[in-house]
Design an enzyme around this catalytic site. Structure first.
Site, PDB file in Angstrom:
ATOM      1  N   LYS A  54       0.832  -1.209   0.000  1.00 40.03           N
ATOM      2  CA  LYS A  54       0.000   0.000   0.000  1.00 40.03           C
ATOM      3  C   LYS A  54       0.864   1.256   0.000  1.00 40.03           C
ATOM      4  O   LYS A  54       0.587   2.223  -0.710  1.00 40.03           O
ATOM      5  CB  LYS A  54      -0.952  -0.012   1.209  1.00 40.03           C
ATOM      6  N   GLN A  98      -4.745  -1.092   9.578  1.00 37.45           N
ATOM      7  CA  GLN A  98      -4.651  -2.438   9.017  1.00 37.45           C
ATOM      8  C   GLN A  98      -5.255  -3.456   9.986  1.00 37.45           C
ATOM      9  O   GLN A  98      -4.889  -3.515  11.153  1.00 37.45           O
ATOM     10  CB  GLN A  98      -3.174  -2.776   8.735  1.00 37.45           C
ATOM     11  N   ASP A 121     -11.145   3.333   4.144  1.00 37.70           N
ATOM     12  CA  ASP A 121     -11.575   1.932   4.085  1.00 37.70           C
ATOM     13  C   ASP A 121     -13.100   1.816   4.022  1.00 37.70           C
ATOM     14  O   ASP A 121     -13.627   0.734   3.753  1.00 37.70           O
ATOM     15  CB  ASP A 121     -11.067   1.170   5.324  1.00 37.70           C
TER      16      ASP A 121
END
Lengths: 295, 295
Positions: A54, A98, A121
């Site tokens: 990422k 994460q 997200d």
């Protein structure tokens, strides 16, 4: 029939290039780059690998990356303190925590702490609700990537019959919302579904997101169906090697489907591209700019 | 086959009685009654009638009712000022803004202003998102009432095939979420659905919420299906009288279905009962008490 292979790598490269162009214009006009903060708690090796890719992709798109690696023992209060700090930091447009988090941390408490305008997200209840209602929202990256692959393959999805196999908060449920918004007739199937082969067989679009390797057989598919396979499980083979398998038995399915995503090289690359897309969109909205076109 | 008639009036009376018992205990322990504020903007006669029956039911359940009738010309800023005042009022546990609002008012801006913990209509994005994720939420009254009727009829819905016809934010979408949580395989159909009779025919449960009188015919139903009819449209008959019709052709459907809600006397009474239920639940949560059992 042999299915067309939906090239997620190419679609992702194309989207990332367009994100890069948008980011370049943003840098010119705002004198700063869109910024993505990634929070990694502990040493879970697959998570560390995801985070590395990422960060690499963020930098390649001409955006700023802020990496926060903190020990697995970090208290929930300290983690929330870090989120608050990132919420308050004007150079941070997107915050990604994460998952999974260590067991002593209440995942929902942390995710709900992220400023919804920075929630790239799309996991915050406000964004989940706004997606459902049909308001501007940040949408989870994997289902957004699936939708883009479907639209790339089919154009307008209106009136098509679509089934989502799996009802997770991260993929299945938002996928169903996106397909409904795209005017599909949408069925959500899951572990309690009585006749899964029968349900799959009546749909033009099949999105598989259950995490059970090769659950969906070629014989279950309607001939010509478009198959999007979100699964990617590493499975040990008889010869001791490990192979990445999707939720769909690819070889069989490719004989019946009209088009299918491979694993790897299908949905996976689109997830990261959509994360970059969400970050640059969040940056525009936070600066009061109109959404960039064509993303 | 002649369908059982699902008696929404009896189910609603039963739920209202239980809400009344819970409200009585709340009054004893907290020295105040759970309070519901209703905001009615303008003179829309059906809205005024709804508001009257909601207030009457609130008082009958031993709860406090606060009525705010304000002129149709009220500015959005003043309406939002009123919402803020009700949000801050500790004696108000639930706030209901009767829809529709006048055209000069941004409905979403008003609904989003209501404190989610007092949002007994369940329309706030936070509650919509929390319902989808599977967290404690206040759930829209009509779909909650439909779920309760289905559970009263069938008990456990796990593994059943259910279709929701209609995808409104107020009924269709939350209904689909509730059925999914109840472990149904859920299909959402709508105006773009290609073969609506075919979709309806394969489902054990049919929830009709489109507002098109008698759209769904008896011949579309799977024999023995359970039919919940949310529609209630006043339609002029050939003799000039007006009749309340549902989305399902009742006479035909009753020949095929296993059970069916009448119109009126089916879903309608449950909507108000669930509003009372949500208010007393909101009161408990706001006071830090556990959710009352059996509601």
């Amino acid at each position: 029939m042999t299915a067309r292979i939906i090239d997620g790598k190419a679609a992702a490269a194309d989207l990332r290039q367009r994100v890069g162009q948008v980011a370049a214009r943003f840098r010119e006009t705002r004198s700063r780059a869109p910024g993505l903060a990634v929070v990694l708690v502990g040493e879970h090796p697959p998570s560390a690998a995801y985070v590395r890719s990422k960060i690499k992709a963020t930098l390649e798109a001409g955006m700023e990356s802020f990496e926060h690696r903190i020990p697995a023992e970090t208290s929930q209060a300290d983690l929330i303190g870090l989120i608050d700090q990132l919420n308050a930091d004007a150079t941070v447009d997107g915050i990604l925590v994460q998952l999974p988090l260590p067991k002593h941390v209440d995942e929902q408490a942390v995710l709900t702490r992220v400023d919804p305008s920075k929630d790239v997200d799309g996991f915050h209840p406000v964004n989940v609700g706004r997606l459902s209602i049909g308001l501007d929202a940040l949408v989870p990256c994997t289902p957004l990537g699936c939708l883009k692959l479907l639209q790339g393959e089919l154009g307008d999805l209106s009136g098509m019959d679509a089934v989502v196999v799996g009802r997770s908060n991260i993929v299945g449920k938002p996928m169903a919302q996106l397909l409904l918004q795209a005017n599909c007739t949408v069925t959500v199937a899951h572990s309690r579904t009585r006749d899964l082969p029968g349900v799959v067989r009546r749909n033009d679009i099949v999105v598989a997101a259950v995490g059970r390797p090769e659950l969906i057989r070629g014989s279950w598919l309607k001939p010509g169906a478009i198959v999007i396979d979100v699964g990617q499980e590493r499975v040990e083979q008889p010869d001791g090697t490990r192979k990445l398998l999707g939720d769909v038995a690819y070889g069989e399915a490719a004989e019946v489907a009209g088009a299918i995503t491979p694993v790897p090289g299908g949905v996976g690359p689109m997830t990261i591209a959509c994360l970059l897309r969400n970050t640059v969109v969040a940056a525009h909205r936070r600066e009061g700019l109109p959404d960039p076109e064509g993303l």
